[in-house]
Design a protein around this motif. Structure first.
Motif, PDB file in Angstrom:
ATOM      1  N   PHE A  19      56.954  46.745  64.574  1.00 20.85           N
ATOM      2  CA  PHE A  19      57.007  46.312  63.179  1.00 20.85           C
ATOM      3  C   PHE A  19      55.721  46.667  62.434  1.00 20.85           C
ATOM      4  O   PHE A  19      55.427  46.114  61.376  1.00 20.85           O
ATOM      5  CB  PHE A  19      57.257  44.800  63.083  1.00 20.85           C
ATOM      6  N   GLY A  20      54.952  47.587  63.002  1.00 15.57           N
ATOM      7  CA  GLY A  20      53.680  47.961  62.371  1.00 15.57           C
ATOM      8  C   GLY A  20      53.836  48.465  60.953  1.00 15.57           C
ATOM      9  O   GLY A  20      52.941  48.283  60.113  1.00 15.57           O
ATOM     10  N   ALA A  25      52.918  48.323  55.025  1.00 19.38           N
ATOM     11  CA  ALA A  25      53.565  48.167  53.720  1.00 19.38           C
ATOM     12  C   ALA A  25      53.065  46.929  53.000  1.00 19.38           C
ATOM     13  O   ALA A  25      52.930  46.922  51.763  1.00 19.38           O
ATOM     14  CB  ALA A  25      55.085  48.098  53.904  1.00 19.38           C
ATOM     15  N   ALA A  26      52.763  45.869  53.738  1.00 23.40           N
ATOM     16  CA  ALA A  26      52.257  44.641  53.119  1.00 23.40           C
ATOM     17  C   ALA A  26      50.879  44.865  52.514  1.00 23.40           C
ATOM     18  O   ALA A  26      50.585  44.398  51.409  1.00 23.40           O
ATOM     19  CB  ALA A  26      52.216  43.509  54.152  1.00 23.40           C
ATOM     20  N   VAL A  27      50.024  45.589  53.235  1.00 22.22           N
ATOM     21  CA  VAL A  27      48.699  45.907  52.682  1.00 22.22           C
ATOM     22  C   VAL A  27      48.859  46.752  51.418  1.00 22.22           C
ATOM     23  O   VAL A  27      48.210  46.498  50.396  1.00 22.22           O
ATOM     24  CB  VAL A  27      47.835  46.635  53.724  1.00 22.22           C
ATOM     25  N   ARG A  32      48.694  47.498  45.445  1.00 21.41           N
ATOM     26  CA  ARG A  32      49.376  47.940  44.225  1.00 21.41           C
ATOM     27  C   ARG A  32      49.624  46.793  43.249  1.00 21.41           C
ATOM     28  O   ARG A  32      49.633  46.995  42.030  1.00 21.41           O
ATOM     29  CB  ARG A  32      50.680  48.647  44.578  1.00 21.41           C
ATOM     30  N   LEU A  33      49.799  45.587  43.783  1.00 21.46           N
ATOM     31  CA  LEU A  33      49.970  44.422  42.909  1.00 21.46           C
ATOM     32  C   LEU A  33      48.649  43.895  42.370  1.00 21.46           C
ATOM     33  O   LEU A  33      48.631  43.140  41.394  1.00 21.46           O
ATOM     34  CB  LEU A  33      50.681  43.307  43.679  1.00 21.46           C
ATOM     35  N   GLY A  34      47.533  44.272  43.001  1.00 23.61           N
ATOM     36  CA  GLY A  34      46.226  43.800  42.551  1.00 23.61           C
ATOM     37  C   GLY A  34      45.897  42.392  42.997  1.00 23.61           C
ATOM     38  O   GLY A  34      45.129  41.690  42.336  1.00 23.61           O
ATOM     39  N   LEU A  63      54.673  37.484  51.168  1.00 25.38           N
ATOM     40  CA  LEU A  63      53.742  38.598  51.387  1.00 25.38           C
ATOM     41  C   LEU A  63      52.392  38.090  51.890  1.00 25.38           C
ATOM     42  O   LEU A  63      51.840  38.619  52.868  1.00 25.38           O
ATOM     43  CB  LEU A  63      53.560  39.393  50.087  1.00 25.38           C
ATOM     44  N   LEU A  64      51.869  37.056  51.235  1.00 33.19           N
ATOM     45  CA  LEU A  64      50.565  36.510  51.628  1.00 33.19           C
ATOM     46  C   LEU A  64      50.623  35.883  53.019  1.00 33.19           C
ATOM     47  O   LEU A  64      49.647  35.968  53.786  1.00 33.19           O
ATOM     48  CB  LEU A  64      50.106  35.483  50.602  1.00 33.19           C
TER      49      LEU A  64
END
Length: 342
Positions: A19-20, A25-27, A32-34, A63-64
């Motif tokens: 699942f790497g 993708a999360a990083v 991208r969201l800032g 996400l967090l």
């Protein structure tokens, strides 16, 4: 509050590895969201963070939560989130920021070529051209300007952060001229010239690269009177004579390109000239997980490779250079000090 210090048993660790892509993708999503830029020194609630970055609170929390498990951000018992040493590196204004490197390693093209790694291993060549019908850098510059911008920013970040380490390592007190081959925007060269006021330097790289050289090196810049900027391809010719030739993170192409570049150094250099080759190694470094992953990415996109200590030694010896010291520059770079025989 999520903990990250437990070592999972092998079956769970393997599940985590496969699942790497979710971690990467999360990083990327956080950058991208800032999120890191919106979060300052004071912990924030998910609602406040979501309002700041214009997302849905419930999905931002997911996400967090995923990132906190990896040590990127931390969740407090009261449900607020705060920075960690890693999450601060995603901020635009952090002096050691890895923001653009994180974006570069997760650019859209990477998701299309990673699944073909088995084919690259089987054939020993890049698979990028199979997917995009063109050579890697041609694709970046002609079809993916946003990705090219991210690449340039990532390379600038990496060069700026290692330039000071290179300047600390190299003793150039007894030489008068240095050329940085494939030196990008010239951050290493600028650091060397600032440290050694007697030194004159040349920056050699492709036309589209040197036209964006460090402002210190351009006309009117603080170092401009001691610099020559030359547009060219070191695989074709090196039209510069100097006391020291620096080649940093360049000899990662296919073997033929590497041979041509080193042969051109030999042709240009006087007997006794120093050649300093600076590279990531995949067998003699505390950053093995990073360098071995980059090694595979190089295989996928250009058919290149990171070197082992032995493979780099072999390339330099085959080029007729005499190797002296091999020294660590920092945690992920080594310098091979060579001389041109008489």
């Amino acid at each position: 509050m999520t903990t990250v210090d437990q070592v999972p048993p092998p079956p769970m660790r393997l599940r985590e590895l496969v699942f790497g892509a979710a971690c990467a993708a999360a990083v990327r999503a956080a950058v991208r969201l800032g999120v890191a830029d919106a979060l300052d020194d004071t912990p924030m609630t998910v609602d406040d963070l979501a309002a700041a970055v214009k997302t849905q609170p419930h999905t931002l929390r997911r996400l967090l939560r995923a990132l906190s498990c990896q040590g990127v951000f931390t969740e407090h018992p009261d449900g607020t989130f705060a920075h960690t040493e890693m999450s601060r590196l995603l901020r635009e204004d952090d002096p050691h920021s890895l923001r653009y490197i994180a974006l570069w390693c997760t650019e859209p093209w990477t998701w299309n070529v990673w699944p073909l790694l088995d084919e690259a291993v089987r054939s020993g060549r890049n698979v990028f051209e199979d997917v995009y019908d063109r050579e890697f850098f041609e694709y970046l510059n002609e079809a993916a300007p946003e990705s090219a911008h991210v690449f340039n920013r990532a390379m600038t970040t990496s060069s700026e952060q290692s330039a000071r380490d290179v300047a600390r390592l190299l003793d150039l007190g007894d030489v008068s001229s240095v050329v940085d081959i494939g030196g990008g925007q010239g951050h290493v060269l600028a650091s060397l010239l600032e440290k050694h006021p007697h030194l004159h330097g040349t920056l050699l790289d492709l036309p589209g690269v040197v036209e964006n050289a460090d402002p210190r090196l351009r006309q009117g810049g603080a170092l401009a009177d001691r610099v020559q900027v030359v547009a060219g391809d070191c695989r074709e010719t090196i039209p510069v004579t100097a006391d020291v030739y620096i080649i940093k993170n360049v000899l990662e192409w296919d073997d033929d390109s590497t041979r041509r570049a080193l042969a051109n150094v030999r042709a240009a250099a006087r007997p006794g000239a120093r050649v300093v080759v600076i590279e990531n190694l995949v067998d003699d470094t505390p950053s093995m997980r990073f360098t071995t992953a980059m090694d595979l990415l190089l295989l996928l996109n250009v058919g290149g490779a990171k070197h082992t200590r032995q493979s780099m030694t072999d390339r330099l010896t085959d080029a007729g250079l005499v190797i002296g010291d091999i020294s660590p520059v920092n945690a992920y770079l080594h310098a091979f000090e060579c001389t041109v025989p008489g």
